[in-house]
Design a protein around this motif. Structure first.
Motif, PDB file in Angstrom:
ATOM      1  N   VAL A 127       0.821  -1.221   0.000  1.00 34.02           N
ATOM      2  CA  VAL A 127       0.000   0.000   0.000  1.00 34.02           C
ATOM      3  C   VAL A 127       0.857   1.276   0.000  1.00 34.02           C
ATOM      4  O   VAL A 127       0.344   2.360  -0.235  1.00 34.02           O
ATOM      5  CB  VAL A 127      -1.035   0.076   1.158  1.00 34.02           C
ATOM      6  CG1 VAL A 127      -2.032  -1.062   1.082  1.00 34.02           C
ATOM      7  CG2 VAL A 127      -0.391   0.154   2.513  1.00 34.02           C
ATOM      8  N   CYS A 128       2.135   1.121   0.281  1.00 34.94           N
ATOM      9  CA  CYS A 128       3.030   2.286   0.166  1.00 34.94           C
ATOM     10  C   CYS A 128       3.177   2.656  -1.321  1.00 34.94           C
ATOM     11  O   CYS A 128       2.995   1.823  -2.198  1.00 34.94           O
ATOM     12  CB  CYS A 128       4.398   1.982   0.771  1.00 34.94           C
ATOM     13  SG  CYS A 128       4.357   1.804   2.562  1.00 34.94           S
ATOM     14  N   ASP A 129       3.528   3.894  -1.586  1.00 38.64           N
ATOM     15  CA  ASP A 129       3.604   4.357  -2.975  1.00 38.64           C
ATOM     16  C   ASP A 129       4.795   3.778  -3.723  1.00 38.64           C
ATOM     17  O   ASP A 129       4.729   3.529  -4.921  1.00 38.64           O
ATOM     18  CB  ASP A 129       3.673   5.890  -2.995  1.00 38.64           C
ATOM     19  CG  ASP A 129       2.426   6.485  -2.391  1.00 38.64           C
ATOM     20  OD1 ASP A 129       1.363   6.352  -3.009  1.00 38.64           O
ATOM     21  OD2 ASP A 129       2.501   7.047  -1.282  1.00 38.64           O
ATOM     22  N   LEU A 130       5.892   3.606  -3.024  1.00 36.81           N
ATOM     23  CA  LEU A 130       7.117   3.081  -3.630  1.00 36.81           C
ATOM     24  C   LEU A 130       7.743   2.092  -2.643  1.00 36.81           C
ATOM     25  O   LEU A 130       7.532   2.215  -1.432  1.00 36.81           O
ATOM     26  CB  LEU A 130       8.123   4.206  -3.890  1.00 36.81           C
ATOM     27  CG  LEU A 130       7.706   5.335  -4.836  1.00 36.81           C
ATOM     28  CD1 LEU A 130       8.634   6.540  -4.672  1.00 36.81           C
ATOM     29  CD2 LEU A 130       7.734   4.868  -6.282  1.00 36.81           C
ATOM     30  N   THR A 131       8.523   1.147  -3.173  1.00 39.37           N
ATOM     31  CA  THR A 131       9.260   0.236  -2.283  1.00 39.37           C
ATOM     32  C   THR A 131      10.713   0.155  -2.740  1.00 39.37           C
ATOM     33  O   THR A 131      10.981  -0.147  -3.909  1.00 39.37           O
ATOM     34  CB  THR A 131       8.645  -1.182  -2.290  1.00 39.37           C
ATOM     35  OG1 THR A 131       7.307  -1.117  -1.806  1.00 39.37           O
ATOM     36  CG2 THR A 131       9.451  -2.131  -1.404  1.00 39.37           C
ATOM     37  N   ILE A 132      11.616   0.449  -1.835  1.00 38.90           N
ATOM     38  CA  ILE A 132      13.043   0.242  -2.089  1.00 38.90           C
ATOM     39  C   ILE A 132      13.456  -0.959  -1.229  1.00 38.90           C
ATOM     40  O   ILE A 132      13.223  -0.967  -0.014  1.00 38.90           O
ATOM     41  CB  ILE A 132      13.894   1.476  -1.698  1.00 38.90           C
ATOM     42  CG1 ILE A 132      13.288   2.782  -2.266  1.00 38.90           C
ATOM     43  CG2 ILE A 132      15.342   1.298  -2.157  1.00 38.90           C
ATOM     44  CD1 ILE A 132      13.263   2.902  -3.752  1.00 38.90           C
ATOM     45  N   VAL A 188       8.514  -4.151  -6.438  1.00 33.98           N
ATOM     46  CA  VAL A 188       9.405  -3.160  -5.830  1.00 33.98           C
ATOM     47  C   VAL A 188       9.989  -2.258  -6.923  1.00 33.98           C
ATOM     48  O   VAL A 188      10.049  -2.639  -8.096  1.00 33.98           O
ATOM     49  CB  VAL A 188      10.563  -3.818  -5.021  1.00 33.98           C
ATOM     50  CG1 VAL A 188      10.019  -4.800  -4.009  1.00 33.98           C
ATOM     51  CG2 VAL A 188      11.574  -4.484  -5.918  1.00 33.98           C
ATOM     52  N   ASN A 189      10.413  -1.059  -6.525  1.00 31.24           N
ATOM     53  CA  ASN A 189      10.965  -0.097  -7.486  1.00 31.24           C
ATOM     54  C   ASN A 189      12.453  -0.269  -7.725  1.00 31.24           C
ATOM     55  O   ASN A 189      12.945   0.014  -8.807  1.00 31.24           O
ATOM     56  CB  ASN A 189      10.696   1.328  -7.009  1.00 31.24           C
ATOM     57  CG  ASN A 189       9.224   1.611  -6.948  1.00 31.24           C
ATOM     58  OD1 ASN A 189       8.582   1.373  -5.934  1.00 31.24           O
ATOM     59  ND2 ASN A 189       8.663   2.076  -8.039  1.00 31.24           N
TER      60      ASN A 189
END
Ligand code: 2NE
Length: 272
Positions: A127-132, A188-189
């Motif tokens: 649900v987070c906008d981006l994932t590192i 993931v980004n």
């Protein structure tokens, strides 16, 4: 430098980077692989509310304490017949409120993942906008193994992110996926060495913070709008109202009301 502003928290660490515009919220239950209990979620909601209301903050990082886990989902030791219960004995699934809060929060939220992001913890990163992700990150759903499921965002957002077939695979088989597999799946980004995780995440934050806050705000709501139905439109529509209030046309309406006269909108063009 980090300015501790999270006094009174037991299950999380809440920090704001002085001069940066970045808030960092860390789930702090490493002995349980950062599993959340109702108290953890209550604290996360408080911290996210604070970061939302702080006009100085432009990006929020969500992470887990230590390198072993981002979050392993709901604390199974506290699971009862009506949800998860801790101090007051009431069963809750208050993590669902947290998911909605992150989704609607008008600032980007970045999941910074080292180690396991599984079960309800996997849903939080989705649900987070981006994932590192760090190279040691591991992603997966465990619900069907432990008699649980998330039929809300945990299913619909996943299906959007990785496609309906892969989402079925992830939920039905409960396999775990490493960081490079997760990157290929679109979960993931970016994947970086563990020792570079924070540095890279902050770099992404800074790049976002260089851009127009209003553009970012409206884009977040517009990227969610179709999937979120009426709630998505309401969020996007709220942004339109917010911006309209700044125009002379809207001000004329309010001023006329306050001055007990008829509004004069004649000077405002009906744009093609
Ligand atoms: C995360 C994972 C794969 C890590 O494995 P490993 O081998 O690295 O660690 P270990 O030894 O399993 O865990 C360390 C300690 O943390 C506890 C463990 O029980 C263990 O405690 P001790 O034996 O040392 O006392 N721990 C870890 N995760 C926990 C949890 N979620 N609840 C309570 N204690 C936990 C491995 O630990 C694992 O598979 N964890 C369980 C993942 C899981 O099934 N989560 C719940 C999914 S359901 C959910 O989250 C949910 C939902 O479906 C719908 C709504 C809301 C929530």
């Amino acid at each position: 430098a980090l300015d501790e502003s999270g006094k009174g928290f037991t299950d999380i660490i809440y920090e704001k980077a002085v001069g940066e515009g970045i808030a960092k919220i860390t789930i702090n239950r490493p002995e349980r692989r950062n599993a959340f209990r109702p108290q953890t979620v209550k604290e996360l909601i408080r911290a996210f509310n604070d970061a939302r209301d702080d006009s100085y903050i432009g990006v929020i990082i969500l992470t887990g304490k230590g390198n072993d886990a981002f979050c392993s989902g709901g604390d199974q030791a506290l699971r009862g017949s009506d949800g998860y219960a801790d101090y007051d004995g009431f069963g809750r699934l208050n993590v669902l409120d947290l998911q909605v809060q992150i989704r609607r929060l008008p600032k980007p939220v970045i999941a910074m993942v080292a180690g396991y992001a599984v079960g309800g913890g996997h849903i939080l990163h989705m649900v987070c906008d981006l994932t590192i992700a760090a190279e040691n990150a591991i992603f997966g759903q465990t619900g069907p193994k432990v008699g649980s499921f998330d039929a809300g965002y945990g299913s619909s957002i996943m299906s959007r992110l990785i496609g309906p077939k892969k989402a079925r695979e992830m939920w039905f088989l409960c396999r775990f996926y490493n960081a490079s597999e997760a990157e290929k799946m679109g979960l993931v980004n970016a994947v970086v060495p563990l020792e570079k995780l924070e540095q890279e995440t902050v770099k992404w934050c800074r790049e976002i913070l260089r851009n127009s806050p209003t553009a970012i705000r409206v884009l977040k709501s517009s990227l969610n709008a179709v999937d979120d139905g009426h709630a998505g439109l309401q969020e996007l529509g709220g942004n339109a109202t917010l911006m309209f209030y700044g125009t002379d046309e809207a001000k004329e309406g309010k001023t006329a009301y306050m001055e007990h006269r008829k509004p004069d909108f004649s000077k405002f063009s009906r744009k093609p």
